[in-house]
Design an enzyme around this catalytic site. Structure first.
Site, mmCIF file in Angstrom:
data_model
loop_
_atom_site.group_PDB
_atom_site.id
_atom_site.type_symbol
_atom_site.label_atom_id
_atom_site.label_comp_id
_atom_site.label_asym_id
_atom_site.label_seq_id
_atom_site.Cartn_x
_atom_site.Cartn_y
_atom_site.Cartn_z
ATOM 1 C CG HIS A 53 -1.958 -1.002 1.243
ATOM 2 N ND1 HIS A 53 -3.065 -0.899 2.051
ATOM 3 C CD2 HIS A 53 -2.120 -2.150 0.537
ATOM 4 C CE1 HIS A 53 -3.865 -1.939 1.840
ATOM 5 N NE2 HIS A 53 -3.305 -2.709 0.935
ATOM 6 C CD GLU A 55 -1.935 3.951 3.371
ATOM 7 O OE1 GLU A 55 -1.679 3.382 2.287
ATOM 8 O OE2 GLU A 55 -3.069 3.952 3.863
ATOM 9 C CB CYS A 83 -6.508 -0.723 5.331
ATOM 10 S SG CYS A 83 -4.768 -1.261 5.210
ATOM 11 C CB CYS A 86 -1.935 1.363 6.253
ATOM 12 S SG CYS A 86 -1.526 0.558 4.679
#
Length: 161
Positions: A53, A55, A83, A86
């Site tokens: 992701h 992040e 999420c 993260c």
């Protein structure tokens, strides 16, 4: 003076670059002392791995740049509410503050479904502020998924489904 919107626009630019690579358009920027130290977009498709992701990629870049996993004094700007994975990484990285654009009612863990980053039961918490340029952030995601659905529909039509 660089403000929240300035840094979120940098995250939006990273999200748009991710969309051009056919990645879900999420972008993240990490800032320390008013300077950008890391910029990233989603790389799940490119890396063929669910943990890439925006992040996480930004955290890896920031840690490498600073030579330390401990990112105190840093802030993250991300176009979509993080999420659970993260949010956990942000806690473990000891970030000071999170700014995000669009809320994620289905997977967001910084206030929507849960508030992991603010949960006092963890050894570290960080402030989170959502809604920074939320319309622009949501529009980038919405446009991407509209195009994806249209392409999928066209492919099915072409196959005679």
């Amino acid at each position: 003076m660089k403000d929240k919107k300035y840094f979120m626009r940098k995250a939006l630019a990273a999200a748009k670059r991710a969309a051009k690579r056919d990645e879900v358009p999420v972008g993240a920027v990490i800032v320390r002392n008013g300077e950008i130290i890391a910029v990233a977009g989603n790389r799940k498709e490119r890396e063929n791995c669910a943990v890439f992701h925006a992040e996480i990629v930004a955290l890896r870049k920031a840690c490498k740049k600073l030579g330390n996993w401990y990112l105190d004094g840093c802030e993250m700007y991300v176009t979509l509410e993080p999420c659970p994975m993260c949010a956990g990484a942000l806690i473990n990285s000891r970030l000071d503050k999170l700014y995000f654009g669009a809320y994620d009612p289905k997977a967001g863990c910084c206030g929507s479904l849960y508030d992991l980053v603010g949960d006092k039961r963890f050894n570290h918490t960080l402030e989170a502020e959502g809604g920074i340029l939320k319309e622009e952030c949501a529009a980038v995601l919405g446009d991407y998924f509209r195009k994806k659905r249209a392409l999928n529909k066209a492919a099915k039509t072409e196959k005679g489904e």
